[in-house]
Design a protein around this motif. Structure first.
Motif, short mmCIF file in Angstrom:
data_model
loop_
_atom_site.label_atom_id
_atom_site.label_comp_id
_atom_site.label_asym_id
_atom_site.label_seq_id
_atom_site.Cartn_x
_atom_site.Cartn_y
_atom_site.Cartn_z
N LEU A 10 -156.08 42.05 -12.37
CA LEU A 10 -155.30 43.10 -13.02
C LEU A 10 -155.77 43.36 -14.45
O LEU A 10 -155.50 44.43 -15.01
CB LEU A 10 -153.81 42.73 -13.01
CG LEU A 10 -153.18 42.68 -11.61
CD1 LEU A 10 -151.73 42.21 -11.70
CD2 LEU A 10 -153.26 44.03 -10.92
N LYS A 11 -156.49 42.40 -15.03
CA LYS A 11 -157.07 42.63 -16.36
C LYS A 11 -158.21 43.63 -16.31
O LYS A 11 -158.54 44.27 -17.30
CB LYS A 11 -157.59 41.32 -16.96
CG LYS A 11 -156.52 40.38 -17.50
CD LYS A 11 -157.16 39.13 -18.06
CE LYS A 11 -156.13 38.15 -18.59
NZ LYS A 11 -156.77 36.90 -19.09
N CYS A 12 -158.84 43.72 -15.15
CA CYS A 12 -159.99 44.63 -15.00
C CYS A 12 -159.51 46.07 -15.14
O CYS A 12 -158.68 46.55 -14.36
CB CYS A 12 -160.65 44.41 -13.64
SG CYS A 12 -162.02 45.53 -13.30
N VAL A 13 -160.05 46.78 -16.13
CA VAL A 13 -159.64 48.17 -16.38
C VAL A 13 -160.66 49.17 -15.83
O VAL A 13 -160.63 50.35 -16.17
CB VAL A 13 -159.41 48.41 -17.89
CG1 VAL A 13 -158.26 47.56 -18.40
CG2 VAL A 13 -160.68 48.12 -18.69
N ARG A 14 -161.58 48.65 -14.99
CA ARG A 14 -162.57 49.50 -14.32
C ARG A 14 -163.49 50.22 -15.32
O ARG A 14 -163.93 51.33 -15.08
CB ARG A 14 -161.91 50.54 -13.41
CG ARG A 14 -160.72 50.02 -12.59
CD ARG A 14 -161.13 49.09 -11.48
NE ARG A 14 -159.97 48.73 -10.67
CZ ARG A 14 -159.36 47.54 -10.71
NH1 ARG A 14 -159.80 46.60 -11.55
NH2 ARG A 14 -158.34 47.27 -9.94
N CYS A 15 -163.73 49.59 -16.46
CA CYS A 15 -164.50 50.26 -17.51
C CYS A 15 -165.98 50.37 -17.17
O CYS A 15 -166.68 51.24 -17.67
CB CYS A 15 -164.32 49.54 -18.84
SG CYS A 15 -165.07 47.89 -18.90
N GLY A 16 -166.47 49.43 -16.34
CA GLY A 16 -167.87 49.49 -15.93
C GLY A 16 -168.84 48.76 -16.84
O GLY A 16 -170.06 48.84 -16.62
N THR A 17 -168.32 48.04 -17.84
CA THR A 17 -169.24 47.27 -18.70
C THR A 17 -170.08 46.32 -17.87
O THR A 17 -171.28 46.15 -18.11
CB THR A 17 -168.43 46.47 -19.76
OG1 THR A 17 -167.72 47.38 -20.59
CG2 THR A 17 -169.35 45.62 -20.61
N CYS A 18 -169.47 45.71 -16.87
CA CYS A 18 -170.18 44.74 -16.03
C CYS A 18 -171.34 45.38 -15.26
O CYS A 18 -172.34 44.72 -14.97
CB CYS A 18 -169.21 44.07 -15.06
SG CYS A 18 -168.26 45.22 -14.03
N ARG A 19 -171.19 46.65 -14.93
CA ARG A 19 -172.27 47.33 -14.19
C ARG A 19 -173.56 47.39 -14.99
O ARG A 19 -174.66 47.40 -14.42
CB ARG A 19 -171.83 48.75 -13.82
CG ARG A 19 -170.86 48.82 -12.65
CD ARG A 19 -170.22 50.19 -12.52
NE ARG A 19 -171.17 51.29 -12.58
CZ ARG A 19 -171.42 52.14 -11.58
NH1 ARG A 19 -170.80 51.98 -10.42
NH2 ARG A 19 -172.26 53.14 -11.73
N SER A 20 -173.43 47.42 -16.30
CA SER A 20 -174.62 47.53 -17.15
C SER A 20 -175.39 46.21 -17.27
O SER A 20 -176.53 46.19 -17.73
CB SER A 20 -174.23 48.03 -18.55
OG SER A 20 -173.48 47.05 -19.24
#
Length: 355
Positions: A10-20
């Protein structure tokens, strides 16, 4: 799904930082291959999502390298969620063949490599130097014992001068099982029983996977150090000669980013020769691609990740040095421009040149 895992999801805000930064997403490119995608899948499983081959592949492609957690602005912990979700699925019989093989080999043979030979054969004539009681135990690990026996013996031959012993019936530390969702308690109990018998208060290992498991999943009263940490504090006692070499160093994920051991390997290297850093280092080090069961389950993907890491090797170095046998194995598969050494190999080169 545990409460802590759900909080992390639930902390994951789907920002996509991890994708980078996710090494798997960098190669595969599908949302399901990113940390964000795996968090969505884990949440879906908690809500009754059917677990098919695609779901298993998404979860099991993660190397658990931890760079997503390191950089997550929301404080989520995708590697922990992945490991715990794998475990829950394994408990319900939902796993890949690679997961089954890792667990069965470890529990039946005491190693994940399928080896049936004597684990401690690498000791050779040094068997006579194994003490029943000691303050320190050297834990060689599966790869050290079976794939790099000469390295295991070199390491022990250095360590025994400082009163270090070994476990005569050492078995797998349990790391491969923990990363892939199986229960390592039988293996842990067998190792702990032997450690207790030696009276040791400190375990020394040269493997990043063994290190993170011994440190974080064994009892807290045991001190665990990497061999580079142990020897970096004793360099003055080793009479090393400076080598006319220039090397680069690869930070293993489970030694560096996950446990903060960055300086000790570099202290050893700079005491011996010149260090020229890779493109991505320390907390931002790029994964070699072998961890989390990925080398076993997805060897071609693992090799692609290794090739990516090889691109970070700077020009003009003589060797690439690392401090984990699993990293060493996979880094060699990536076709690097230079030979890959363990830090103990480099140390011994300096010792061999003593007058």
């Amino acid at each position: 799904m545990t409460e802590s895992d759900m909080r992390s999801i639930l902390k994951c805000v789907r920002c996509g930082t991890c994708r980078s930064v996710c090494p798997i997403f960098d190669v595969v490119g599908w949302e399901s291959s990113s940390s964000r995608g795996r968090m969505l899948i884990a949440h879906g499983i908690s809500q009754g999502l059917e677990v098919d081959e695609g779901v298993l592949n998404s979860l099991n492609m993660c190397t658990t390298c931890g760079i997503c957690e390191q950089l997550c602005p929301s404080g989520a912990a995708p590697p922990k969620v992945v490991e715990h979700t794998r475990h829950q699925l394994v408990l319900h019989g939902k796993m890949t063949q690679a997961q089954r093989d890792i667990a069965s080999r470890a529990n039946e043979l005491g190693n994940t490599l399928g080896e049936t030979g004597e684990r401690m054969a690498w000791l050779g004539e040094s068997r006579a130097d194994v003490k029943e009681k000691a303050d320190y135990v050297y834990f060689a690990g599966c790869l050290g014992s079976y794939r790099y026996p000469e390295l295991a013996k070199r390491t022990f031959d250095i360590l025994k001068k400082f009163g270090v012993t070994v476990l005569k019936d050492e078995v797998c530390c349990g790391s491969p099982l923990l990363r892939t969702g199986s229960d390592p308690l039988e293996l842990i109990s067998k190792n702990l029983e032997q450690i207790k018998a030696t009276g040791a208060h400190t375990i020394i290992t040269g493997c990043a996977g063994c290190y993170t498991t011994l440190r974080n999943d064994y009892p807290d009263n045991l001190k665990v150090v990497h061999v580079s940490e142990f020897l970096a504090e004793r360099l003055a006692e080793m009479d090393l000669k400076k080598l006319d070499l220039k090397v680069s160093y690869h930070d293993p994920c489970h030694l560096g980013r996950c446990n903060g051991v960055f300086d000790a390997p570099r202290d050893i290297i700079t005491s011996i020769c010149d260090l020229k850093e890779m493109k991505n280092i320390r907390e931002k080090s790029r994964c070699c691609g072998a961890g989390g069961g990925v080398l076993k389950g997805y060897p071609e993907l693992s090799q692609e990740l290794s090739k990516k890491r090889a691109e970070d090797i700077p020009e003009g170095v003589d060797y690439l040095v690392t401090s984990c046998p699993l990293c060493r194995t996979n880094l060699k598969r990536g076709g690097p421009k230079v030979e890959v050494l363990d830090i103990i190999d480099l140390l011994e080169m300096a010792m061999e040149q003593k007058p």
